[in-house]
Write an enzyme that holds these catalytic residues in place. Sequence first.
Site, PDB file in Angstrom:
ATOM      1  N   CYS A  72     -11.658 -14.073  16.292  1.00 15.59           N
ATOM      2  CA  CYS A  72     -12.355 -13.127  15.343  1.00 15.59           C
ATOM      3  C   CYS A  72     -11.881 -11.837  15.946  1.00 15.59           C
ATOM      4  O   CYS A  72     -11.603 -11.367  16.862  1.00 15.59           O
ATOM      5  CB  CYS A  72     -13.790 -13.116  15.872  1.00 15.59           C
ATOM      6  SG  CYS A  72     -14.618 -11.511  14.947  1.00 15.59           S
ATOM      7  N   GLY A  75      -8.199 -13.097   1.708  1.00 15.04           N
ATOM      8  CA  GLY A  75      -7.898 -13.036   0.401  1.00 15.04           C
ATOM      9  C   GLY A  75      -6.201 -13.617  -0.083  1.00 15.04           C
ATOM     10  O   GLY A  75      -5.641 -13.942   0.703  1.00 15.04           O
TER      11      GLY A  75
END
Lengths: 303, 255
Positions: free
Chosen positions: A130, A217
Site C-alpha cells: 500500500c 487504471g
Amino acid sequence: MVDLSIKIHKLELKNPVATASGTFGYGEEFTDFFDPGTLGAIFIKGLTLRNRDGNPYPRMAETASGMLNAVGLQNKGIEHFIENIYPRIKNYNTHIIANVNGSTVEEYIALTEKINELEHIPAIELNISCPNVKEGGMAFGVSCPSAIAVTDAVRKVYDKTLIVKLSPNVTDIAEMALAVEGAGADAISLVNTFLGMAIDAESKKPLLSTITGGLSGPCIKPIALRMVWQVYKVVNIPVFGMGGIMNAADAIEFILAGSSAIQVGTANFIDPQIPLKIIQGIEEYMERQGVKNVADLVGALED
Amino acid sequence: MKRIEDLSVKNISWLNSNSYVLELSGTKAIPGILPGNFAEIRVDDHPGVFLRRPFSYLDLDEKTNSISFFVKVVGKGSQKLGTLAKGDVVNVIHPLGNAFSIPENKKVLITGGGSGIAPFIMLGRELKSRGNEITIITGGRSSEDILFSKEFKAYGEVLCTTEDGSLGEKGILTEHSIFTKDNFDFDLIYSCGPEGMMKAVAKIARDKGIPCEASLEHLMACGFGVCLCCIQETTEGNQCVCTEGPVFNTNDLTW
C-alpha cells in the site's frame, strides 16, 4: 462447454475472475448490480487491527486513462469487521479473501491470527504494497529482507492459502517475487498501484492531500502485464495478475502472460457489472479459440 | 434499489453560455427518485475523461420515463456531455445517495448558489405538496446565473443576489438582507452550492438555532460507497458523501 475453473494452491476458483481489494468493498455494495457469488473470488477491502480514518480529503485525482488514490486503508478495524460485516458476507458462494495490512510485523501477525479463526475466509492477501500509509505498507514490499521477514512471520501462524500482494515500485519485480516465494507464499498478487502524483498548475498545489498517491487504471496496464510476465517466468507459485484490466481482452492478456487468475480493480468503479462481462468474454474467447480449460491459457504466450 | 442502464438523450437545452439541461429517457419506468438523490453518468469517447460524473437530478417525468440534470460546464466531462445529440446513448447508475428531509406545514428556507440550485426544483415541489411555507434564495455572479426563477415562484417567495448587482440584491448569497431581518425565523434551512457558501449558511443556521441540511459535492470515483474517495469529516468520523450523503445535517459536520 469450456472449463473456467482454476486451482490456486488449496483454492478451487470457479473462474479466474476476482475483484481487487479496495475496489469492491465487501461485495455487498454490488448486489444491486449482480450476484457476487458468480465471481472466482472477492478480495475484500483492506483490513487493519484497529480503526483507520485514512487520509484527508482530497484523496482522488483523475488522470489520463486512470486515477490516483490516497485513501490510506480507511476501515473500521478487524473487530468491527468480524462483528458487523463478516456475518453478512460469509455465505457468499465464492471465496472471500481478506487483505491484511499492518504497520509492524507484529500487527500483521496479530491480524492474521484473528482472520485465521474465520471459517469462511480460506485465504489472506498479505498487502506489503500500500503506497498510501506512513508506516508499514509499501515499506515492507520494496526491499527483499523486509518482504521476507513479514511473509515468513505470517507463514508461521497461517496454514491456509497465503497470497502476497507485491508493489510495482521496485527495481526488480522478479527478485521480490522469488523472495516471498522462498519465504513461504502460496501465491502472488501483482501489481498494486504505482506511486504517482498530480499538480494543479494554476494554484501550484498538489491534487492529493498526501501529495503522492497510487496510480491505477488502463494507463498502468502495459507495465503491469510486463511485470506479471517477468514474475511468471521465475516462480513456481500461481499469480493473480492485475493492473488496468477493463475488459475480457485485457484479462486474457494477463492470463497469457502468466496469471492463473486476474483481479478487476478500478474498472469496478466505472462499470460495476464488468467482472460479469469479463467472465462471459473469457468463455467466448475460449470457445472461439477451441480452448477447453482456462488453465491451458495460463502463460500460453507464444514468442 | 440502484441500477445501471442505458438511457437516450431526449434533449439538451442551453440555459446560458455555460450551463444546460440534459434530459434522458428510457423505455423502462424510472426508478424511485427522491429530492437530493444523484446519478453517476458515464462520459464516453473522450480520451481525457476516465471516471463517471455525478449529477443531482433536476427533475423527472414518470409519464415519459424521463429524468433531467442541470449541468454547468466546469471541465471536460460536463463539456463533452453537452455535445451529445438527440438519441445518443448514455450509461447511468442511479439513483444514488440519501435525500433531503421533508417536513410538513413548516416554514423553510432554501439557499442555492450557482449550480447548487439543481436539487431544489424537486425538493420545492415535494415541500409545497406537504403544506410547507417556502422561501427560496438563489445567488450567482450575474443575472445570467439566476435560473429557474419561474419554477421556484410556483413554490413560494423567491429572492436573489448577484455579485455584479444585475439582479436582486448586490453581493453574495449570505449578504442578502433577509439574514439580518429581526423576523428571520425558519424551522429548517436547505443549502446547496459552493462549500464556502454552504459553510456560511450553516453558521447562520447554527447561530440562530435552526437545523440546516446541506448537499455536498465531492470528487468521487464510484458513487456507491466503494472507492472511499469522497469522504467528509463528520462528528462520527469520515463518511462517504455518496452513500451517507450527499445531504448532511450541518451540525454533524466538522465545519
